[in-house]
Scaffold this motif. Structure first.
Motif, PDB file in Angstrom:
ATOM      1  N   GLN A 112       0.779  -1.040   0.332  1.00 39.59           N
ATOM      2  CA  GLN A 112       0.054   0.056   0.358  1.00 39.59           C
ATOM      3  C   GLN A 112       1.210   1.189  -0.314  1.00 39.59           C
ATOM      4  O   GLN A 112       1.975   1.636   0.430  1.00 39.59           O
ATOM      5  CB  GLN A 112      -0.776   0.181   1.603  1.00 39.59           C
ATOM      6  N   PRO A 113       0.785   2.328  -0.286  1.00 38.20           N
ATOM      7  CA  PRO A 113       0.843   3.384  -0.359  1.00 38.20           C
ATOM      8  C   PRO A 113       1.806   4.117   0.785  1.00 38.20           C
ATOM      9  O   PRO A 113       1.133   3.726   2.224  1.00 38.20           O
ATOM     10  CB  PRO A 113       0.253   4.740  -0.749  1.00 38.20           C
ATOM     11  N   LEU A 114       2.570   4.810   0.630  1.00 40.00           N
ATOM     12  CA  LEU A 114       3.273   5.381   2.327  1.00 40.00           C
ATOM     13  C   LEU A 114       2.896   5.734   3.018  1.00 40.00           C
ATOM     14  O   LEU A 114       2.128   5.494   4.078  1.00 40.00           O
ATOM     15  CB  LEU A 114       4.129   6.036   1.931  1.00 40.00           C
TER      16      LEU A 114
ATOM     17  N   PHE B 290       0.346   3.413   4.376  1.00 36.07           N
ATOM     18  CA  PHE B 290       1.109   2.161   6.017  1.00 36.07           C
ATOM     19  C   PHE B 290       1.682   3.405   6.881  1.00 36.07           C
ATOM     20  O   PHE B 290       1.294   2.295   8.095  1.00 36.07           O
ATOM     21  CB  PHE B 290       2.602   2.005   4.758  1.00 36.07           C
ATOM     22  N   TRP B 291       1.365   4.091   7.237  1.00 36.80           N
ATOM     23  CA  TRP B 291       1.926   5.187   8.446  1.00 36.80           C
ATOM     24  C   TRP B 291       0.670   4.658   9.466  1.00 36.80           C
ATOM     25  O   TRP B 291       0.915   4.130  11.033  1.00 36.80           O
ATOM     26  CB  TRP B 291       2.531   6.547   8.221  1.00 36.80           C
ATOM     27  N   HIS B 292      -0.704   4.329   8.797  1.00 41.43           N
ATOM     28  CA  HIS B 292      -1.670   4.215   9.394  1.00 41.43           C
ATOM     29  C   HIS B 292      -2.119   2.589   9.609  1.00 41.43           C
ATOM     30  O   HIS B 292      -2.790   2.502  11.036  1.00 41.43           O
ATOM     31  CB  HIS B 292      -2.643   5.186   9.083  1.00 41.43           C
ATOM     32  N   GLU B 293      -1.886   1.855   9.140  1.00 38.25           N
ATOM     33  CA  GLU B 293      -2.551   0.403   8.928  1.00 38.25           C
ATOM     34  C   GLU B 293      -1.034  -0.140   8.228  1.00 38.25           C
ATOM     35  O   GLU B 293      -1.827  -1.066   6.885  1.00 38.25           O
ATOM     36  CB  GLU B 293      -4.265   0.361   8.239  1.00 38.25           C
ATOM     37  N   PRO B 294      -0.209  -0.914   8.952  1.00 40.10           N
ATOM     38  CA  PRO B 294       0.395  -1.270   7.855  1.00 40.10           C
ATOM     39  C   PRO B 294       0.707  -2.958   8.524  1.00 40.10           C
ATOM     40  O   PRO B 294       0.104  -3.492   9.765  1.00 40.10           O
ATOM     41  CB  PRO B 294       1.752  -0.811   8.998  1.00 40.10           C
ATOM     42  N   CYS B 295       0.235  -3.773   7.038  1.00 39.83           N
ATOM     43  CA  CYS B 295      -0.027  -4.747   7.097  1.00 39.83           C
ATOM     44  C   CYS B 295       1.264  -6.226   7.440  1.00 39.83           C
ATOM     45  O   CYS B 295       2.430  -5.336   7.362  1.00 39.83           O
ATOM     46  CB  CYS B 295      -0.002  -5.214   6.131  1.00 39.83           C
ATOM     47  N   PRO B 296       1.036  -7.007   8.654  1.00 39.02           N
ATOM     48  CA  PRO B 296       2.448  -7.606   8.821  1.00 39.02           C
ATOM     49  C   PRO B 296       2.328  -8.804   8.563  1.00 39.02           C
ATOM     50  O   PRO B 296       1.296  -8.708   7.046  1.00 39.02           O
ATOM     51  CB  PRO B 296       1.775  -8.467  10.600  1.00 39.02           C
ATOM     52  N   PRO B 297       3.147  -9.480   7.499  1.00 45.04           N
ATOM     53  CA  PRO B 297       4.000 -10.067   6.743  1.00 45.04           C
ATOM     54  C   PRO B 297       3.274 -11.702   6.887  1.00 45.04           C
ATOM     55  O   PRO B 297       2.788 -12.312   8.122  1.00 45.04           O
ATOM     56  CB  PRO B 297       4.733 -10.626   6.076  1.00 45.04           C
ATOM     57  N   ASP B 298       2.537 -12.188   5.983  1.00 44.48           N
ATOM     58  CA  ASP B 298       2.361 -13.155   5.782  1.00 44.48           C
ATOM     59  C   ASP B 298       3.418 -14.979   6.457  1.00 44.48           C
ATOM     60  O   ASP B 298       4.379 -15.150   5.519  1.00 44.48           O
ATOM     61  CB  ASP B 298       1.311 -13.711   4.481  1.00 44.48           C
ATOM     62  N   ALA B 299       3.454 -14.990   7.298  1.00 49.21           N
ATOM     63  CA  ALA B 299       4.165 -16.000   7.870  1.00 49.21           C
ATOM     64  C   ALA B 299       4.772 -17.178   7.395  1.00 49.21           C
ATOM     65  O   ALA B 299       5.439 -17.324   6.919  1.00 49.21           O
ATOM     66  CB  ALA B 299       3.963 -16.291   9.963  1.00 49.21           C
ATOM     67  N   GLU B 300       3.962 -17.867   7.080  1.00 55.82           N
ATOM     68  CA  GLU B 300       3.642 -19.334   5.758  1.00 55.82           C
ATOM     69  C   GLU B 300       4.042 -18.614   4.482  1.00 55.82           C
ATOM     70  O   GLU B 300       5.410 -19.429   4.015  1.00 55.82           O
ATOM     71  CB  GLU B 300       2.274 -19.855   5.822  1.00 55.82           C
ATOM     72  N   LEU B 301       4.071 -17.843   4.020  1.00 64.06           N
ATOM     73  CA  LEU B 301       4.138 -17.047   2.751  1.00 64.06           C
ATOM     74  C   LEU B 301       5.952 -16.766   3.270  1.00 64.06           C
ATOM     75  O   LEU B 301       6.842 -16.934   2.337  1.00 64.06           O
ATOM     76  CB  LEU B 301       4.026 -16.093   2.056  1.00 64.06           C
ATOM     77  N   VAL B 302       6.156 -16.474   3.778  1.00 64.75           N
ATOM     78  CA  VAL B 302       7.669 -16.146   4.815  1.00 64.75           C
ATOM     79  C   VAL B 302       8.607 -16.993   3.921  1.00 64.75           C
ATOM     80  O   VAL B 302       9.643 -17.155   3.606  1.00 64.75           O
ATOM     81  CB  VAL B 302       7.834 -14.893   5.458  1.00 64.75           C
TER      82      VAL B 302
END
Length: 430
Positions: free
Chosen positions: A351-353, A356-368
């Motif tokens: 998402q645009p920066l 992102f400052w307001h609602e940062p999305c954590p990474p998908d642990a399985e995909l990582v």
């Protein structure tokens, strides 16, 4: 060895890392019955590899592409091997090779450090052929063994410094022999070493201050974002980002933060461990933040422990640094400003920066986990250039990779590079 034309290949090596790696790999390929030619552009190159099979280029860079085309024709080159694919000499050779159907092999320091190096067919970063589709990545991972990611072959600063100093001082001493050579580093080596002497003299005091400031930050309750800097002049910035300099990227991030970040949020700009002090980031960042009215909410850590910061951070913003790896491995949301091999939806937050400052999305642990397994089995190999035992392993593993049949290409190799169109839309000059 007496081999058929189909079995015999000819490897053309350009500049390698500052180590004996390419020379030793070339010797192994020669022993396996293949042709090997190395081009030296300066005295430092000669220091690492000279003698049989080497040639020197002393012409102008404007004449280089015609010269390398002649070499490829004369030796019936099948494979081009370079360390970093966007150095000016290398980029022109890669383009010439691609036009002739020659396999391009690019090496770089490893993504899964320590103890790994990178080898990709075709290019790196924006030009990487590694897929960016989560489904394809999961498919590669499903067929791969579980990688051993344990740290090995710790780097030696003394060895790295010795290799760097001897290379550049040899260049200075032999300049009359290569008067038209254009170095790929933006700073003169003597100026770089002078700054490093100053940095090393103040290292202990700087570390104490950084850890004190980090402890104060971690005791606060307000959310903060980490922006790990990259080295000014890094080709990750110069060739693979829309920014001309790291300072330009810093201005962009601070301006976005000032305009759109939540009022309670803070931004922590962390210097790179190999920053030589060419810029005073405390002064530059402080001035920019004050001018934009966020001087109290933006700080600089000249040192500290990135892992401890990421464990508490609301998010990590990076141009395309491998610090992004450390961030998403820690479960920290990552926002990229440019292309990277880990620019995968679900791993990074696209998402645009401003949002992102307001609602940062954590990474998908399985995909990582799938991404790490897929990268480890395709683009990474064990070994290093900054540890004697690691060098032995790197020589063996890189030789094996280069000796793999050029055709058919691996099924996962994507053409065209899957990140290229998106990077160009951002203004990346490739």
């Amino acid at each position: 060895a007496d081999k058929s034309k189909d079995a015999q290949r000819h490897f053309l090596f350009l500049q390698g890392p500052l180590s004996p790696l390419y020379r030793r790999v070339g010797k192994a390929l020669w022993s396996a019955g293949h042709g090997v030619t190395r081009v030296n552009f300066c005295g430092g190159d000669w220091l690492h590899w000279h003698g049989a099979g080497t040639t020197a280029y002393r012409g102008r860079r404007s004449d280089w592409r015609a010269h390398v085309a002649n070499l490829m024709e004369r030796f019936d080159v099948s494979d081009l091997v370079v360390h970093g694919d966007t150095r000016p000499y290398h980029r022109e050779a890669v383009l010439e090779a691609e036009g002739r159907g020659i396999s391009v092999h690019v090496t770089e320091l490893g993504l899964l450090r320590p103890g790994f190096m990178t080898h990709e067919r075709g290019g790196l970063v924006t030009l990487s052929r590694f897929p960016d589709d989560p489904a394809e990545i999961r498919e590669i991972a499903s067929r791969a063994d579980v990688p051993d990611l344990s740290p090995r072959y710790p780097g030696s600063f003394a060895l790295e410094a010795w290799q760097d100093v001897t290379y550049h001082l040899t260049n200075l001493a032999t300049w009359p022999l290569f008067p038209r050579h254009e170095r790929h580093t933006p700073q003169h080596p003597l100026a770089d070493y002078a700054r490093w002497c100053v940095r090393l003299a103040g290292a202990s005091a700087r570390r104490r201050r950084a850890l004190r400031e980090q402890d104060e930050l971690l005791r606060e309750q307000d959310p903060f974002f980490v922006f790990p800097l990259q080295v000014e002049g890094d080709y990750q910035i110069r060739s693979h980002s829309p920014f001309a300099t790291m300072a330009e990227a810093v201005q962009h991030v601070i301006a976005s933060f000032a305009c759109t970040a939540p009022e309670r949020a803070r931004l922590v700009v962390k210097t790179h461990p190999l920053d030589n002090g060419v810029r005073n980031w405390r002064v530059d960042v402080g001035k920019s933040a004050r001018d934009l009215g966020v001087g109290e909410r933006v700080s600089v850590l000249d040192g500290g422990e990135l892992g401890e910061l990421l464990a508490r951070a609301a998010g990590c913003v990076t141009v395309n640094s491998t610090a992004g790896f450390e961030a998403f491995l820690a479960g920290t949301p990552v926002n990229l400003l440019a292309s990277a091999v880990f620019d995968v939806e679900g791993v990074v937050d696209r998402q645009p920066l401003e949002t992102f400052w307001h609602e940062p999305c954590p990474p998908d642990a399985e995909l990582v986990a799938a991404l790490l397994r897929a990268l480890a089995t395709t683009t990474q190999f064990r070994g290093t250039i900054h540890n004697p035992a690691g060098l032995e392993v790197a020589v063996e593993n890189l030789t094996k990779r280069l000796l793999r049949p050029a055709t058919p290409a691996p099924s996962w190799l994507c053409e065209p590079p899957p990140r290229l169109a998106r990077a160009r839309a951002l203004g990346v000059p490739l």
